[in-house]
Scaffold this motif. Structure first.
Motif, PDB file in Angstrom:
ATOM      1  N   SER A 262      13.205  -0.732   3.429  1.00  0.00           N
ATOM      2  CA  SER A 262      13.273  -2.130   2.984  1.00  0.00           C
ATOM      3  C   SER A 262      14.587  -2.836   3.327  1.00  0.00           C
ATOM      4  O   SER A 262      14.744  -4.019   3.032  1.00  0.00           O
TER       5      SER A 262
ATOM      6  N   VAL B 109       0.844  -1.200   0.000  1.00  0.00           N
ATOM      7  CA  VAL B 109       0.000   0.000   0.000  1.00  0.00           C
ATOM      8  C   VAL B 109       0.881   1.253   0.000  1.00  0.00           C
ATOM      9  O   VAL B 109       1.881   1.302   0.724  1.00  0.00           O
ATOM     10  N   VAL B 110       0.528   2.224  -0.818  1.00  0.00           N
ATOM     11  CA  VAL B 110       1.144   3.556  -0.739  1.00  0.00           C
ATOM     12  C   VAL B 110       0.017   4.589  -0.807  1.00  0.00           C
ATOM     13  O   VAL B 110      -1.138   4.238  -1.068  1.00  0.00           O
ATOM     14  N   LEU B 111       0.362   5.845  -0.561  1.00  0.00           N
ATOM     15  CA  LEU B 111      -0.667   6.891  -0.569  1.00  0.00           C
ATOM     16  C   LEU B 111      -0.619   7.720  -1.847  1.00  0.00           C
ATOM     17  O   LEU B 111       0.456   8.195  -2.241  1.00  0.00           O
TER      18      LEU B 111
ATOM     19  N   PHE C 206       4.838   8.991  -3.306  1.00  0.00           N
ATOM     20  CA  PHE C 206       6.216   9.288  -2.884  1.00  0.00           C
ATOM     21  C   PHE C 206       6.786   8.120  -2.101  1.00  0.00           C
ATOM     22  O   PHE C 206       6.058   7.438  -1.372  1.00  0.00           O
ATOM     23  N   THR C 207       8.099   7.936  -2.237  1.00  0.00           N
ATOM     24  CA  THR C 207       8.731   6.803  -1.577  1.00  0.00           C
ATOM     25  C   THR C 207      10.241   6.982  -1.576  1.00  0.00           C
ATOM     26  O   THR C 207      10.779   8.029  -1.941  1.00  0.00           O
TER      27      THR C 207
HETATM   28  C1  FMN Z   1      -1.852   3.007   4.765  1.00  0.00           C
HETATM   29  C2  FMN Z   1      -0.427   2.860   4.304  1.00  0.00           C
HETATM   30  C3  FMN Z   1       0.171   3.899   3.592  1.00  0.00           C
HETATM   31  C4  FMN Z   1       1.478   3.796   3.150  1.00  0.00           C
HETATM   32  N1  FMN Z   1       1.999   4.802   2.389  1.00  0.00           N
HETATM   33  C5  FMN Z   1       3.260   4.685   1.898  1.00  0.00           C
HETATM   34  C6  FMN Z   1       3.768   5.669   1.000  1.00  0.00           C
HETATM   35  O1  FMN Z   1       3.090   6.635   0.610  1.00  0.00           O
HETATM   36  N2  FMN Z   1       5.044   5.512   0.560  1.00  0.00           N
HETATM   37  C7  FMN Z   1       5.820   4.455   0.938  1.00  0.00           C
HETATM   38  O2  FMN Z   1       6.974   4.385   0.519  1.00  0.00           O
HETATM   39  N3  FMN Z   1       5.344   3.484   1.745  1.00  0.00           N
HETATM   40  C8  FMN Z   1       4.083   3.570   2.235  1.00  0.00           C
HETATM   41  N4  FMN Z   1       3.573   2.579   3.046  1.00  0.00           N
HETATM   42  C9  FMN Z   1       4.446   1.434   3.387  1.00  0.00           C
HETATM   43  C10 FMN Z   1       4.478   0.433   2.225  1.00  0.00           C
HETATM   44  O3  FMN Z   1       3.290  -0.337   2.215  1.00  0.00           O
HETATM   45  C11 FMN Z   1       5.706  -0.505   2.281  1.00  0.00           C
HETATM   46  O4  FMN Z   1       5.767  -1.145   3.526  1.00  0.00           O
HETATM   47  C12 FMN Z   1       7.018   0.239   2.047  1.00  0.00           C
HETATM   48  O5  FMN Z   1       6.875   1.255   1.067  1.00  0.00           O
HETATM   49  C13 FMN Z   1       8.125  -0.710   1.624  1.00  0.00           C
HETATM   50  O6  FMN Z   1       7.752  -1.364   0.452  1.00  0.00           O
HETATM   51  P1  FMN Z   1       8.820  -2.104  -0.496  1.00  0.00           P
HETATM   52  O7  FMN Z   1       9.723  -2.899   0.415  1.00  0.00           O
HETATM   53  O8  FMN Z   1       8.009  -2.965  -1.397  1.00  0.00           O
HETATM   54  O9  FMN Z   1       9.583  -1.036  -1.221  1.00  0.00           O
HETATM   55  C14 FMN Z   1       2.251   2.640   3.463  1.00  0.00           C
HETATM   56  C15 FMN Z   1       1.643   1.595   4.169  1.00  0.00           C
HETATM   57  C16 FMN Z   1       0.333   1.702   4.569  1.00  0.00           C
HETATM   58  C17 FMN Z   1      -0.302   0.540   5.282  1.00  0.00           C
END
Ligand code: FMN
Length: 214
Positions: free
Chosen positions: A142, A63-65, A77-78
């Motif tokens: 990560s 999930v991302v926003l 964004f990330t």
């Molecule tokens: C409600 C919610 C919103 C999230 N929003 C973001 C976000 O906007 N950006 C982000 O990088 N990770 C966000 N995360 C965390 C990601 O789900 C994820 O754990 C993290 O980005 C690492 O992912 P990866 O290892 O696949 O790169 C969010 C998680 C939740 C549950």
């Protein structure tokens, strides 16, 4: 858990309908309408979406926003060095899925992802609370860490480092991505599992509209 308890979880969707003569000709306008409905429904995370990527033929999802959208695409964004960042480096085709349960709606968006400009990433970075800005320096997203104290120690380090700075610089590995849609599907739950599905696909720069069987 009792298997029948799970098997008996079901809803009959009655709230709304999605008909060809009511949809917008442009999926971004249609998305705007549904996104406004989601915000007005006052759910907690209307802008939460599942981002799916593929790496070596294996799907990955998280999930991302959503932080913005228009004709150019859907923005989030990330950390560019995260798993998703590495996966997008290898294959920039991805999918976004929204599920708005109180509205009995799903939206699926597919297309190619590219990095947002540094300027746009900085603009958003500096709109965030200062503590979140520092958090972006603290987290090597990560990566494996030995324990929570790794984060606490790094937080202290960066709090101290930026103490006398009015502006926290944006880490070079942090920024936005934009997914430019090639297809967008709107799903509205209907009674008896006969849901409405309207698919927009980009064809020669025009949006083709079709109904899919539920
Ligand atoms: C409600 C919610 C919103 C999230 N929003 C973001 C976000 O906007 N950006 C982000 O990088 N990770 C966000 N995360 C965390 C990601 O789900 C994820 O754990 C993290 O980005 C690492 O992912 P990866 O290892 O696949 O790169 C969010 C998680 C939740 C549950």
């Amino acid at each position: 858990m009792d298997k029948s308890k799970i098997a008996n979880l079901r809803n009959n969707y009655m709230l709304n309908e999605l008909l060809e003569n009511n949809v917008s000709q442009n999926p971004i306008n249609q998305f705007t309408e549904w996104f406004n409905d989601a915000i007005n429904a006052e759910m907690k995370e209307a802008n939460a979406m599942v981002l799916s990527t593929v790496s070596d033929g294996k799907p990955k999802a998280r999930v991302v926003l959503l932080k913005g959208f228009d004709e150019n695409g859907f923005v989030f964004f990330t950390n560019y060095n995260s798993h998703k960042g590495a996966e997008l480096e290898g294959n920039n085709f991805a999918a976004l899925t929204f599920f708005w349960d109180v509205l009995e709606r799903q939206v699926r968006v597919e297309g190619e992802i590219s990095k947002l400009s540094e300027e746009d990433s900085c603009e958003y970075f500096w709109s965030r609370p200062r503590a979140s800005q520092i958090g972006a320096w603290v987290s090597h997203q990560s990566e494996t860490i030995v324990g929570r104290e790794t984060l606490d120690e790094k937080l202290e380090f960066y709090n101290h480092k930026f103490e006398s700075e009015d502006i926290v610089p944006k880490p070079p590995h942090w920024g936005g991505y934009v997914l430019k849609p090639e297809s967008i599907e709107f799903w509205q739950g209907r009674p008896n599992r006969l849901h409405d599905r309207i698919l927009y696909s980009l064809e020669n720069e025009n949006w083709r509209i079709e109904r899919l069987s539920p």
